[in-house]
Design a protein around this motif. Structure first.
Motif, PDB file in Angstrom:
ATOM      1  N   LEU A  25       5.529  -1.263   8.037  1.00 28.40           N
ATOM      2  CA  LEU A  25       4.276  -0.504   8.137  1.00 28.40           C
ATOM      3  C   LEU A  25       3.074  -1.320   7.657  1.00 28.40           C
ATOM      4  O   LEU A  25       1.932  -0.929   7.880  1.00 28.40           O
ATOM      5  N   TYR A  26       3.326  -2.434   6.988  1.00 27.92           N
ATOM      6  CA  TYR A  26       2.275  -3.234   6.358  1.00 27.92           C
ATOM      7  C   TYR A  26       1.744  -4.322   7.276  1.00 27.92           C
ATOM      8  O   TYR A  26       2.498  -4.910   8.054  1.00 27.92           O
ATOM      9  N   ALA A  27       0.456  -4.598   7.120  1.00 28.71           N
ATOM     10  CA  ALA A  27      -0.111  -5.800   7.717  1.00 28.71           C
ATOM     11  C   ALA A  27       0.569  -6.995   7.058  1.00 28.71           C
ATOM     12  O   ALA A  27       1.081  -6.897   5.936  1.00 28.71           O
ATOM     13  N   GLU A  28       0.573  -8.113   7.726  1.00 26.39           N
ATOM     14  CA  GLU A  28       1.246  -9.307   7.205  1.00 26.39           C
ATOM     15  C   GLU A  28       0.790  -9.658   5.790  1.00 26.39           C
ATOM     16  O   GLU A  28       1.583 -10.067   4.956  1.00 26.39           O
ATOM     17  N   ASP A  29      -0.499  -9.480   5.511  1.00 17.56           N
ATOM     18  CA  ASP A  29      -1.044  -9.819   4.195  1.00 17.56           C
ATOM     19  C   ASP A  29      -1.352  -8.585   3.345  1.00 17.56           C
ATOM     20  O   ASP A  29      -2.127  -8.650   2.403  1.00 17.56           O
ATOM     21  N   PHE A  34       0.832  -1.123  -8.168  1.00 14.84           N
ATOM     22  CA  PHE A  34       1.322  -0.045  -9.019  1.00 14.84           C
ATOM     23  C   PHE A  34       0.400   0.030 -10.232  1.00 14.84           C
ATOM     24  O   PHE A  34       0.685  -0.576 -11.269  1.00 14.84           O
ATOM     25  N   PRO A  35      -0.708   0.775 -10.145  1.00 10.93           N
ATOM     26  CA  PRO A  35      -1.697   0.765 -11.228  1.00 10.93           C
ATOM     27  C   PRO A  35      -1.159   1.201 -12.589  1.00 10.93           C
ATOM     28  O   PRO A  35      -1.713   0.806 -13.609  1.00 10.93           O
ATOM     29  N   PHE A  36      -0.099   2.000 -12.629  1.00 10.18           N
ATOM     30  CA  PHE A  36       0.433   2.437 -13.916  1.00 10.18           C
ATOM     31  C   PHE A  36       1.514   1.500 -14.430  1.00 10.18           C
ATOM     32  O   PHE A  36       2.232   1.825 -15.370  1.00 10.18           O
ATOM     33  N   GLY A  37       1.666   0.345 -13.800  1.00 12.99           N
ATOM     34  CA  GLY A  37       2.542  -0.691 -14.326  1.00 12.99           C
ATOM     35  C   GLY A  37       4.021  -0.535 -14.045  1.00 12.99           C
ATOM     36  O   GLY A  37       4.841  -1.133 -14.730  1.00 12.99           O
ATOM     37  N   ALA A  38       4.389   0.251 -13.018  1.00  8.16           N
ATOM     38  CA  ALA A  38       5.806   0.418 -12.707  1.00  8.16           C
ATOM     39  C   ALA A  38       6.444  -0.888 -12.227  1.00  8.16           C
ATOM     40  O   ALA A  38       7.647  -1.089 -12.393  1.00  8.16           O
ATOM     41  N   ALA A  39       5.648  -1.759 -11.652  1.00 11.21           N
ATOM     42  CA  ALA A  39       6.135  -3.049 -11.148  1.00 11.21           C
ATOM     43  C   ALA A  39       4.918  -3.941 -10.909  1.00 11.21           C
ATOM     44  O   ALA A  39       3.785  -3.455 -10.801  1.00 11.21           O
ATOM     45  N   PRO A  40       5.134  -5.241 -10.805  1.00 16.61           N
ATOM     46  CA  PRO A  40       4.014  -6.118 -10.444  1.00 16.61           C
ATOM     47  C   PRO A  40       3.607  -5.854  -8.996  1.00 16.61           C
ATOM     48  O   PRO A  40       4.403  -5.323  -8.216  1.00 16.61           O
ATOM     49  N   PRO A  41       2.393  -6.197  -8.612  1.00 22.11           N
ATOM     50  CA  PRO A  41       1.974  -5.967  -7.224  1.00 22.11           C
ATOM     51  C   PRO A  41       2.774  -6.823  -6.254  1.00 22.11           C
ATOM     52  O   PRO A  41       3.261  -7.897  -6.602  1.00 22.11           O
ATOM     53  N   PHE A  42       2.920  -6.299  -5.049  1.00 23.03           N
ATOM     54  CA  PHE A  42       3.579  -7.025  -3.967  1.00 23.03           C
ATOM     55  C   PHE A  42       2.498  -7.495  -3.001  1.00 23.03           C
ATOM     56  O   PHE A  42       1.775  -6.673  -2.436  1.00 23.03           O
ATOM     57  N   GLN A  43       2.400  -8.792  -2.800  1.00 24.98           N
ATOM     58  CA  GLN A  43       1.381  -9.364  -1.917  1.00 24.98           C
ATOM     59  C   GLN A  43       2.054  -9.824  -0.625  1.00 24.98           C
ATOM     60  O   GLN A  43       2.869 -10.741  -0.651  1.00 24.98           O
ATOM     61  N   GLY A  44       1.730  -9.149   0.460  1.00 23.38           N
ATOM     62  CA  GLY A  44       2.281  -9.521   1.756  1.00 23.38           C
ATOM     63  C   GLY A  44       3.486  -8.681   2.137  1.00 23.38           C
ATOM     64  O   GLY A  44       4.208  -8.160   1.283  1.00 23.38           O
ATOM     65  N   ARG A  45       3.679  -8.545   3.444  1.00 25.52           N
ATOM     66  CA  ARG A  45       4.749  -7.710   3.996  1.00 25.52           C
ATOM     67  C   ARG A  45       6.126  -8.131   3.469  1.00 25.52           C
ATOM     68  O   ARG A  45       6.948  -7.290   3.099  1.00 25.52           O
ATOM     69  N   GLU A  46       6.384  -9.428   3.422  1.00 27.08           N
ATOM     70  CA  GLU A  46       7.714  -9.877   3.003  1.00 27.08           C
ATOM     71  C   GLU A  46       7.961  -9.642   1.518  1.00 27.08           C
ATOM     72  O   GLU A  46       9.090  -9.360   1.109  1.00 27.08           O
ATOM     73  N   GLU A  47       6.918  -9.710   0.710  1.00 20.87           N
ATOM     74  CA  GLU A  47       7.086  -9.388  -0.710  1.00 20.87           C
ATOM     75  C   GLU A  47       7.293  -7.894  -0.907  1.00 20.87           C
ATOM     76  O   GLU A  47       8.047  -7.480  -1.791  1.00 20.87           O
ATOM     77  N   HIS A 112      -3.576  -2.026   2.161  1.00 18.72           N
ATOM     78  CA  HIS A 112      -3.617  -1.883   0.706  1.00 18.72           C
ATOM     79  C   HIS A 112      -3.047  -0.521   0.324  1.00 18.72           C
ATOM     80  O   HIS A 112      -3.413   0.496   0.907  1.00 18.72           O
ATOM     81  N   THR A 113      -2.167  -0.543  -0.656  1.00 12.48           N
ATOM     82  CA  THR A 113      -1.620   0.691  -1.231  1.00 12.48           C
ATOM     83  C   THR A 113      -1.783   0.630  -2.738  1.00 12.48           C
ATOM     84  O   THR A 113      -1.479  -0.381  -3.352  1.00 12.48           O
ATOM     85  N   ARG A 114      -2.261   1.726  -3.300  1.00 14.57           N
ATOM     86  CA  ARG A 114      -2.206   1.937  -4.744  1.00 14.57           C
ATOM     87  C   ARG A 114      -1.230   3.094  -4.951  1.00 14.57           C
ATOM     88  O   ARG A 114      -1.469   4.200  -4.495  1.00 14.57           O
ATOM     89  N   ASP A 115      -0.133   2.804  -5.615  1.00 18.77           N
ATOM     90  CA  ASP A 115       1.005   3.708  -5.727  1.00 18.77           C
ATOM     91  C   ASP A 115       1.055   4.244  -7.159  1.00 18.77           C
ATOM     92  O   ASP A 115       1.433   3.530  -8.087  1.00 18.77           O
ATOM     93  N   TYR A 116       0.663   5.505  -7.319  1.00 19.02           N
ATOM     94  CA  TYR A 116       0.624   6.148  -8.636  1.00 19.02           C
ATOM     95  C   TYR A 116       1.837   7.066  -8.768  1.00 19.02           C
ATOM     96  O   TYR A 116       1.866   8.147  -8.189  1.00 19.02           O
TER      97      TYR A 116
END
Length: 129
Positions: A25-29, A34-47, A112-116
């Motif tokens: 569902l994501y653009a390649e980049d 996760f603004p509340f710190g559940a995980a580090p951010p994922f940059q890019g579709r493959e990440e 871009h997703t911000r997942d709370y």
């Protein structure tokens, strides 16, 4: 893909615990934060794919339902706020995880997703496991 179709597909990927369905569902980049710190951010579709693979494979939480509470349109036509609850079981115990997704969708893909997520609910899942 429309925003409505993306939200529906996003919830289906969660229900199936499918990192491939989600990442597609994501653009390649695209960026997933996760603004509340559940995980580090994922940059890019493959990440996104690798990160969710690791997270979903590691949790014993079996998802029974992803319930869309509401989708709120914003003044920015690319941005929606999705209220949701995830219902599932871990070690025979039923738990609910409320959350919000702030999605920016451009040209049919998530950029871009911000997942709370409710971190106290995540802690209850870990405790029940």
């Amino acid at each position: 893909m429309s925003v409505e179709e993306i939200v529906t597909a996003y919830h289906a990927a969660m229900l199936h615990k499918s990192p491939d369905e989600l990442a597609d569902l994501y653009a390649e980049d695209g960026l997933h934060e996760f603004p509340f710190g559940a995980a580090p951010p994922f940059q890019g579709r493959e990440e996104v794919r690798r990160g969710y693979h690791a997270m979903w494979d590691a949790t014993p939480f079996e998802i029974d339902e992803v319930r869309r509470v509401a989708v709120h349109r914003t003044e920015d036509p690319e941005v929606v706020v999705v209220e949701q609850t995830v219902h599932g079981t871990v070690a025979g115990r039923h738990l609910t995880v409320p959350g919000l997704l702030v999605l920016r969708v451009r040209d049919g893909g998530i950029v871009h997703t911000r997942d709370y997520m409710d971190t106290s609910a995540i802690a209850r899942i870990r405790d029940a496991a």
